[in-house]
Scaffold this active site. Structure first.
Site, PDB file in Angstrom:
ATOM      1  N   LYS A  51       0.807  -1.232   0.000  1.00  0.00           N
ATOM      2  CA  LYS A  51       0.000   0.000   0.000  1.00  0.00           C
ATOM      3  C   LYS A  51       0.837   1.278   0.000  1.00  0.00           C
ATOM      4  O   LYS A  51       0.509   2.268   0.632  1.00  0.00           O
ATOM      5  CB  LYS A  51      -1.001   0.032   1.186  1.00  0.00           C
ATOM      6  CG  LYS A  51      -1.902  -1.193   1.293  1.00  0.00           C
ATOM      7  CD  LYS A  51      -2.564  -1.560  -0.024  1.00  0.00           C
ATOM      8  CE  LYS A  51      -3.594  -0.551  -0.473  1.00  0.00           C
ATOM      9  NZ  LYS A  51      -4.116  -0.855  -1.834  1.00  0.00           N
ATOM     10  N   THR A  55       1.187  -0.393  -7.437  1.00  0.00           N
ATOM     11  CA  THR A  55       0.504  -0.529  -8.720  1.00  0.00           C
ATOM     12  C   THR A  55       0.741   0.705  -9.582  1.00  0.00           C
ATOM     13  O   THR A  55       0.892   0.614 -10.798  1.00  0.00           O
ATOM     14  CB  THR A  55      -1.010  -0.762  -8.498  1.00  0.00           C
ATOM     15  OG1 THR A  55      -1.163  -1.843  -7.578  1.00  0.00           O
ATOM     16  CG2 THR A  55      -1.723  -1.104  -9.789  1.00  0.00           C
ATOM     17  N   HIS A 113       6.977  -7.523  -2.269  1.00  0.00           N
ATOM     18  CA  HIS A 113       6.875  -6.801  -0.992  1.00  0.00           C
ATOM     19  C   HIS A 113       7.884  -7.371   0.014  1.00  0.00           C
ATOM     20  O   HIS A 113       7.837  -7.026   1.193  1.00  0.00           O
ATOM     21  CB  HIS A 113       5.472  -6.953  -0.388  1.00  0.00           C
ATOM     22  CG  HIS A 113       4.389  -6.249  -1.151  1.00  0.00           C
ATOM     23  ND1 HIS A 113       4.518  -4.967  -1.629  1.00  0.00           N
ATOM     24  CD2 HIS A 113       3.135  -6.643  -1.489  1.00  0.00           C
ATOM     25  CE1 HIS A 113       3.398  -4.601  -2.242  1.00  0.00           C
ATOM     26  NE2 HIS A 113       2.550  -5.603  -2.171  1.00  0.00           N
ATOM     27  N   SER A 143      -4.158   3.158   4.732  1.00  0.00           N
ATOM     28  CA  SER A 143      -4.407   2.478   3.464  1.00  0.00           C
ATOM     29  C   SER A 143      -4.407   0.958   3.660  1.00  0.00           C
ATOM     30  O   SER A 143      -5.254   0.239   3.120  1.00  0.00           O
ATOM     31  CB  SER A 143      -3.335   2.886   2.455  1.00  0.00           C
ATOM     32  OG  SER A 143      -3.635   2.352   1.200  1.00  0.00           O
ATOM     33  N   PHE A 235      -4.422   9.008 -10.573  1.00  0.00           N
ATOM     34  CA  PHE A 235      -5.162   8.097  -9.689  1.00  0.00           C
ATOM     35  C   PHE A 235      -6.580   7.816 -10.191  1.00  0.00           C
ATOM     36  O   PHE A 235      -7.023   6.675 -10.255  1.00  0.00           O
ATOM     37  CB  PHE A 235      -5.211   8.667  -8.266  1.00  0.00           C
ATOM     38  CG  PHE A 235      -5.839   7.732  -7.290  1.00  0.00           C
ATOM     39  CD1 PHE A 235      -5.107   6.701  -6.715  1.00  0.00           C
ATOM     40  CD2 PHE A 235      -7.185   7.837  -6.951  1.00  0.00           C
ATOM     41  CE1 PHE A 235      -5.694   5.820  -5.815  1.00  0.00           C
ATOM     42  CE2 PHE A 235      -7.777   6.956  -6.067  1.00  0.00           C
ATOM     43  CZ  PHE A 235      -7.025   5.944  -5.498  1.00  0.00           C
ATOM     44  N   ASP A 236      -7.291   8.878 -10.559  1.00  0.00           N
ATOM     45  CA  ASP A 236      -8.688   8.688 -10.987  1.00  0.00           C
ATOM     46  C   ASP A 236      -8.787   7.848 -12.255  1.00  0.00           C
ATOM     47  O   ASP A 236      -9.704   7.043 -12.412  1.00  0.00           O
ATOM     48  CB  ASP A 236      -9.374  10.044 -11.195  1.00  0.00           C
ATOM     49  CG  ASP A 236      -9.465  10.822  -9.886  1.00  0.00           C
ATOM     50  OD1 ASP A 236      -9.505  10.167  -8.820  1.00  0.00           O
ATOM     51  OD2 ASP A 236      -9.470  12.065  -9.909  1.00  0.00           O
ATOM     52  N   ALA A 237      -7.830   8.048 -13.162  1.00  0.00           N
ATOM     53  CA  ALA A 237      -7.825   7.266 -14.408  1.00  0.00           C
ATOM     54  C   ALA A 237      -7.575   5.785 -14.102  1.00  0.00           C
ATOM     55  O   ALA A 237      -8.241   4.890 -14.640  1.00  0.00           O
ATOM     56  CB  ALA A 237      -6.751   7.798 -15.358  1.00  0.00           C
ATOM     57  N   LYS A 262      -8.219   6.280  -2.190  1.00  0.00           N
ATOM     58  CA  LYS A 262      -8.124   7.748  -2.283  1.00  0.00           C
ATOM     59  C   LYS A 262      -6.828   8.210  -2.931  1.00  0.00           C
ATOM     60  O   LYS A 262      -6.801   9.210  -3.628  1.00  0.00           O
ATOM     61  CB  LYS A 262      -8.222   8.376  -0.886  1.00  0.00           C
ATOM     62  CG  LYS A 262      -9.647   8.433  -0.339  1.00  0.00           C
ATOM     63  CD  LYS A 262      -9.693   9.258   0.934  1.00  0.00           C
ATOM     64  CE  LYS A 262     -11.120   9.363   1.464  1.00  0.00           C
ATOM     65  NZ  LYS A 262     -11.132  10.036   2.781  1.00  0.00           N
ATOM     66  N   GLY A 263      -5.728   7.513  -2.635  1.00  0.00           N
ATOM     67  CA  GLY A 263      -4.439   7.900  -3.202  1.00  0.00           C
ATOM     68  C   GLY A 263      -3.980   9.284  -2.777  1.00  0.00           C
ATOM     69  O   GLY A 263      -3.298   9.980  -3.510  1.00  0.00           O
TER      70      GLY A 263
END
Length: 299
Positions: A51, A55, A113, A143, A235-237, A262-263
């Site tokens: 987190k 990604t 990780h 997160s 982030f939204d994309a 939320k990022g």
């Protein structure tokens, strides 16, 4: 997801002590093959505490290398197949090691990780490039909490107060945050092929961080291309993109919380009570007193 029938797990895994850190069987079942993994000199390893922006950086790297040469990958192959999770061993999926061995791309982009001491030796022996992303402990804890609420592949998080205590005690999958971020920071002093990034810097100026990544990787990506990547990895994309938002994995319950929530930097203020914050700051000071590593908890 053709060809894979990924079952929903029947209950959550237990945490147990493994090589001195907390783990679940999903990351230790294939341990011998993980440790024997043969890295190649041109492999690029994306390594993070869970987190922290894994990604996000994976997707940026995938676009930098293959956005133009293999655009069909972007629309047909989820990111977790393009950038395999090395230690992952989940029912219905090939192991991370198998997936990595079969990757058709050069370079291979691989995510992990694992804390620095458990990383397969061949990455160091082959002098592989390592991109490490770190995120401030408070936002990371928040997160991770929401992730564990929706991710059936992790132990039950309990309530926020219980979870925060466990985070501070380091009883998390992949061990303590403190040891993880400091371990790679220290390794960077003796191993020059680590590019150490901060989630907060990425949020503040993604374009600048993409430019720094290109410089580390020796890529002469044109500025228009970099700008397009910066926009596409917003982030939204990514949250809307089914190839990057993990919505195709039944192990994650999006009714509880989305994988990409939320990022933001500073969301911890919506979760920490005054008392929790004071206690956390005190504990943090103790844990980090010997490190030169500095984080921002707001921007």
């Amino acid at each position: 997801m053709e060809g894979f029938d990924i079952p929903v797990p029947m209950g959550r895994p237990e945490l147990f002590d493994f090589e001195g850190i907390s783990m679940t069987h999903y990351f230790t079942d294939n341990w011998e093959n993980i440790q024997k993994f043969q890295a190649r000199p041109d492999d690029i390893l994306i390594t993070t505490y869970p987190k922290s922006g894994t990604t996000w950086v994976s997707y940026i790297l995938d676009l930098l290398y293959f956005g133009n040469t293999a655009p069909e990958r972007q629309t047909s192959l989820p990111i977790f197949f393009r950038v395999p999770f090395l230690e992952g061993t989940f029912p219905g999926l090939p192991s991370g090691v198998e997936q990595t061995d079969k990757l058709p791309t050069t370079p291979r982009l691989i995510k992990t990780h694992l804390p620095v001491q458990l990383l397969p030796k061949s990455f160091w022996e082959q002098n592989c490039r390592v991109v490490y992303v770190a995120r401030n402990a408070k936002d990371n804890a928040v997160s991770y909490f929401h992730f564990d609420r929706m991710n059936m592949g992790d132990p039950e998080p309990g309530d926020w107060n219980t979870f925060l205590k466990r985070f501070m005690d380091g009883k998390m999958v992949f061990g303590p945050w403190y040891d993880h971020v400091c371990g790679y920071w220290e390794k960077k002093q003796t191993y020059s092929n680590i590019h150490y990034m901060f989630f907060e810097d990425m949020v503040e100026d993604t374009g600048h961080e993409v430019e720094r990544l290109c410089s580390f990787l020796g890529l002469s990506t044109p500025i228009e291309e970099r700008e397009r990547i910066t926009k596409g990895t917003h982030f939204d994309a990514m949250k809307q993109n089914n190839m990057t938002n993990y919505s195709t994995l039944p192990i994650m319950d999006f009714k509880v919380s989305p994988f990409m929530r939320k990022g933001k930097v500073g969301d911890w203020k919506n979760h920490f009570t005054v008392a929790q914050n004071e206690q956390f700051n005190e504990h943090y000071k103790q844990k980090m007193k010997n490190s030169t590593l500095r984080f921002r908890t707001e921007i």
